[in-house]
Write a protein that holds these residues in place. Structure first.
Motif, mmCIF file in Angstrom:
data_model
loop_
_atom_site.group_PDB
_atom_site.id
_atom_site.type_symbol
_atom_site.label_atom_id
_atom_site.label_comp_id
_atom_site.label_asym_id
_atom_site.label_seq_id
_atom_site.Cartn_x
_atom_site.Cartn_y
_atom_site.Cartn_z
ATOM 1 N N ALA A 240 -3.805 4.463 7.201
ATOM 2 C CA ALA A 240 -3.596 5.669 6.187
ATOM 3 C C ALA A 240 -4.291 6.773 6.602
ATOM 4 N N ILE A 241 -5.470 6.644 6.953
ATOM 5 C CA ILE A 241 -6.374 8.230 7.410
ATOM 6 C C ILE A 241 -5.792 8.576 8.594
ATOM 7 N N GLU A 242 -5.426 7.820 9.523
ATOM 8 C CA GLU A 242 -4.800 8.249 10.979
ATOM 9 C C GLU A 242 -3.619 8.719 10.538
ATOM 10 N N ARG A 243 -2.690 8.126 9.863
ATOM 11 C CA ARG A 243 -1.273 8.990 9.590
ATOM 12 C C ARG A 243 -1.343 10.195 8.539
ATOM 13 N N ALA A 244 -2.302 10.217 7.647
ATOM 14 C CA ALA A 244 -2.054 10.926 6.329
ATOM 15 C C ALA A 244 -3.354 11.809 6.174
ATOM 16 N N ASN A 245 -4.212 11.430 6.661
ATOM 17 C CA ASN A 245 -5.681 11.842 6.295
ATOM 18 C C ASN A 245 -6.149 11.939 4.880
ATOM 19 N N ILE A 246 -5.840 10.691 4.545
ATOM 20 C CA ILE A 246 -6.114 10.474 3.098
ATOM 21 C C ILE A 246 -7.889 10.329 2.868
ATOM 22 N N LYS A 247 -8.273 10.629 1.693
ATOM 23 C CA LYS A 247 -9.401 11.047 0.989
ATOM 24 C C LYS A 247 -9.967 9.858 0.235
ATOM 25 N N THR A 248 -9.135 9.401 -0.580
ATOM 26 C CA THR A 248 -9.285 8.675 -1.869
ATOM 27 C C THR A 248 -8.443 7.487 -1.900
ATOM 28 N N VAL A 249 -8.868 6.341 -2.156
ATOM 29 C CA VAL A 249 -8.261 5.098 -2.444
ATOM 30 C C VAL A 249 -8.565 4.368 -3.575
ATOM 31 N N ALA B 165 0.791 -1.122 -0.038
ATOM 32 C CA ALA B 165 -0.161 -0.151 0.072
ATOM 33 C C ALA B 165 0.827 1.264 -0.117
ATOM 34 N N LEU B 166 0.697 2.215 -0.889
ATOM 35 C CA LEU B 166 1.375 3.321 -0.917
ATOM 36 C C LEU B 166 0.529 4.518 -0.629
ATOM 37 N N VAL B 167 0.850 5.390 0.096
ATOM 38 C CA VAL B 167 0.030 6.572 0.521
ATOM 39 C C VAL B 167 1.075 7.874 -0.129
ATOM 40 N N ASN B 168 0.397 8.605 -0.909
ATOM 41 C CA ASN B 168 1.023 9.543 -2.034
ATOM 42 C C ASN B 168 0.253 10.846 -2.047
ATOM 43 N N MET B 169 0.634 11.605 -0.845
ATOM 44 C CA MET B 169 0.055 12.902 -0.582
ATOM 45 C C MET B 169 1.097 13.962 -0.901
ATOM 46 N N PRO B 170 0.618 15.309 -1.385
ATOM 47 C CA PRO B 170 1.557 16.374 -1.651
ATOM 48 C C PRO B 170 2.748 16.282 -0.614
ATOM 49 N N ASN B 171 2.455 16.258 0.653
ATOM 50 C CA ASN B 171 3.427 16.504 1.807
ATOM 51 C C ASN B 171 3.838 15.159 2.401
ATOM 52 N N ASP B 172 3.459 14.183 2.048
ATOM 53 C CA ASP B 172 3.530 12.764 2.769
ATOM 54 C C ASP B 172 3.413 11.780 2.180
ATOM 55 N N ALA C 259 -8.898 -3.097 4.937
ATOM 56 C CA ALA C 259 -9.709 -2.052 5.940
ATOM 57 C C ALA C 259 -8.872 -1.307 6.754
ATOM 58 N N VAL C 260 -7.792 -2.243 7.480
ATOM 59 C CA VAL C 260 -6.941 -1.815 8.485
ATOM 60 C C VAL C 260 -5.926 -0.940 8.014
ATOM 61 N N LEU C 261 -5.474 -1.404 6.520
ATOM 62 C CA LEU C 261 -4.578 -0.558 5.894
ATOM 63 C C LEU C 261 -4.992 0.962 5.578
ATOM 64 N N ILE C 262 -6.337 0.996 5.238
ATOM 65 C CA ILE C 262 -7.035 2.295 4.797
ATOM 66 C C ILE C 262 -7.232 3.078 6.308
ATOM 67 N N GLU C 263 -7.503 2.245 7.386
ATOM 68 C CA GLU C 263 -7.598 3.310 8.571
ATOM 69 C C GLU C 263 -6.276 3.734 9.005
ATOM 70 N N GLY D 96 2.909 -5.368 3.094
ATOM 71 C CA GLY D 96 2.632 -6.534 3.675
ATOM 72 C C GLY D 96 3.755 -7.391 4.277
ATOM 73 N N HIS D 97 5.189 -6.769 4.320
ATOM 74 C CA HIS D 97 6.060 -7.558 4.815
ATOM 75 C C HIS D 97 6.492 -8.862 4.121
ATOM 76 N N GLY D 98 6.014 -9.163 3.034
ATOM 77 C CA GLY D 98 6.534 -10.384 2.533
ATOM 78 C C GLY D 98 5.847 -11.816 2.999
ATOM 79 N N TYR D 99 6.000 -12.608 2.058
ATOM 80 C CA TYR D 99 5.103 -14.105 2.556
ATOM 81 C C TYR D 99 5.531 -14.583 3.790
ATOM 82 N N LEU D 100 6.815 -14.514 4.078
ATOM 83 C CA LEU D 100 7.435 -15.328 4.982
ATOM 84 C C LEU D 100 6.832 -14.652 6.669
ATOM 85 N N ILE D 101 6.346 -13.478 6.718
ATOM 86 C CA ILE D 101 6.069 -12.928 7.909
ATOM 87 C C ILE D 101 4.905 -11.967 7.734
#
Length: 551
Positions: A234-243, A121-128, A228-232, A134-139
């Motif tokens: 991203a909202i908490e850390r960067a206040n994203i609006k679109t996915v 998952a990539l957050v791509n905001m103007p300032n963030d 859904a947790v990834l989205i949550e 997912g840290h890879g299949y092993l873990i």
């Protein structure tokens, strides 16, 4: 093919498959996915190289969209050097598959989640800008295709053993992998590309869920909740609006996609429906150089010198591992010929011209080597004088007969004839003459070179077609393995490394076979060890009348 200024290859390399596009003929192509074994860098280079169309040998730029990027700069340079063996390029650009996917859509989302064999998952905001991986299949890789397939298989195995609820996934797995339930786990652990082949089971899990299987529905529900947790976060850390949800494991409008929409209700975000594909993003990166500024860029001309040396060693190691598998039957056949000869009091003769004479001496009078080895050595065919004339001599008809007249080859003996090209006259003639005397002949050669249209020799027969047993060193045409960027020619031959290893493997097998037959093999001991001189003197005394080199 001459490189066009803007020519490029763009590739999206995932765990299940490779998709690519080359601009020279405007063609898309596919290949096998990449499973990490010993070296992610070399695994990526190997599968990507195999996928590139044969006619494409040089481009200006190679862009890779990768689910897993080698972390160390040294490993990324190693990957670049290995890729250069297949296609010449001026620069290699590396992006994550999530970054490439984010660039591919018409409307760029604040958060792009790519779900394929793995998940990122990539957050791509103007300032963030940051990744939630997912840290890879092993873990990790929760909710990925691999994770869904693995959970489905786990549910099937638990059901089979009575440790879990009944599920249609058990029969589905048996049918999918074509093995009985009791063999399923062992089969999965022995798959050549387990990650991709486990991920390939994910659509079956989805189908079972669509049919109402409770265990499959639970797995898909868990996957949706993880996304859904990834989205949550991203909202908490960067206040994203679109996915944007992209990737082959989460098709729009199908079960997992719909479940994510349900699980994300109330999060106050909008889902962008534009299709987003990493391959399209990789093409965009290749075509718009400004997009490369914050990516990994490797210039082929600036690859560290040490990388080229390492590439040779690792490539030779890989080749050795390959022949350990492909030449197993031939080595066993050679061992039987050696043991039969020694059991009958016969000799083992070796012959090679040029650098191949090094292998003729490799198992002669060697610490840990067998006593009854007799190399056919002739200065006219060796390297310590008149080198150019030696290359001419190995093509002379009649010379092999002269060698045989001077060297005692007898019926029941074994003769090893070594020639990487397999097409020089003296080696071809020697094979036939030795067989005519009743000896068994082992050829050590490169079948790749001998059968290549690029080979100099156009002899109607090559030694691999004549010998009783063939040890194929499997080297590349021309023997030299590595073409350093900027050099028109390759360097680093492998015929000696691989040929020597094959010969020594036969020696070790022969020792074991002789002992199995109740024969104590005569073996040289290093003269630098206590008792070495005495052990070897006894061998010299026995064989002086048979091997004049011991006098």
């Amino acid at each position: 093919m001459a490189s066009d200024l803007g020519s490029y290859i763009a590739i999206d390399a995932g765990g299940t498959r490779i998709r690519g596009y080359e601009s020279v003929t405007a063609t898309e192509f596919t290949g096998s996915g990449v499973t990490h074994t010993n070296s992610l860098a070399l695994d990526l280079a190997r599968n990507i190289s195999a996928a590139i169309p044969d006619g494409i040998t040089e481009v200006n730029t190679l862009v890779l969209s990768l689910a897993a990027i080698p972390q160390k700069a040294e490993e990324r340079q190693l990957m670049a050097a290995a890729l250069l063996q297949r296609v010449r390029f001026e620069k290699l650009v590396i992006a994550s598959d999530t970054k490439a996917a984010a660039l591919s859509g018409k409307s760029q989302a604040d958060l792009t989640i790519a779900v394929g064999t793995g998940i990122t998952a990539l957050v791509n905001m103007p300032n963030d800008k940051f990744e939630l991986t997912g840290h890879g299949y092993l873990i990790g890789d929760e909710a990925s295709g691999f994770w869904i397939g693995r959970c489905g298989l786990n549910a099937a195995l638990r059901a089979n053993e009575g440790r879990g609820p009944d599920t249609s996934l058990l029969k589905t797995a048996i049918d999918f992998y074509q093995v009985p339930a009791k063999e399923l786990a062992d089969h999965l652990h022995q798959l050549s590309s387990p990650v991709g082949q486990v991920a390939a089971f994910a659509p079956s899990v989805v189908k079972a869920a669509q049919s109402g299987d409770a265990e499959a529905l639970f797995i898909i529900s868990q996957a949706a909740n993880e996304i859904a947790v990834l989205i949550e976060v991203a909202i908490e850390r960067a206040n994203i609006k679109t996915v944007a949800l992209v990737g082959g494991a989460i098709p729009h409008g199908e079960l997992l996609h719909n479940q994510v929409l349900v699980a994300s209700q109330g999060l106050n975000i909008a889902f962008i429906s534009d299709s987003a594909e990493p391959l399209q993003g990789a093409r965009k990166i290749a075509e718009e150089t400004k997009l490369q500024s914050d990516l990994i860029v490797i210039s082929s001309s600036l690859i560290n010198t040490a990388i080229w040396s390492k590439l040779y060693l690792l490539s030779a190691q890989e080749l050795l591992g390959r022949v350990a598998i492909t030449q197993q039957e031939s080595v066993a056949a050679c061992v039987d010929l050696f043991a039969d000869a020694l059991a009958s009091g016969k000799m083992i003769h070796t012959f090679g011209t040029g650098h191949s004479h090094l292998l003729a001496e490799e198992i002669f009078y060697r610490a840990g080597g067998l006593a009854a080895i007799y190399p056919i050595l002739d200065e006219r065919l060796m390297l310590h004088k008149e080198v150019v004339k030696g290359s001419q001599n190995e093509r002379l008809p009649g010379l092999a007969q002269e060698l045989v007249n001077q060297h005692p080859i007898a019926s029941g003996d074994v003769v090893i004839v070594i020639s990487n090209s397999g097409g020089n006259q003296v080696t071809i003639d020697l094979v036939k003459l030795a067989q005519g005397l009743g000896a068994k002949v082992i050829a050590i050669t490169s079948v790749n070179h001998a059968t290549s249209k690029s080979a100099r020799s156009n002899a109607a027969e090559k030694i691999h077609q004549l010998a009783d047993v063939v040890l194929d060193n499997s080297g590349v045409v021309g023997d030299a393995l590595v073409q350093v960027a900027g050099s028109p020619m390759s360097a680093g031959p492998t015929s000696t490394v691989i040929g020597g290893a094959l010969l020594q493997s036969v020696v070790v097998g022969t020792v074991a076979e002789c002992l199995k037959r109740g024969i104590q093999p005569e073996i040289f001991l290093s003269s630098n060890l206590a008792g070495g001189d005495e052990n070897n003197a006894a061998i010299f005394d026995k064989y002086r009348s048979l091997i004049d080199l011991y006098n």
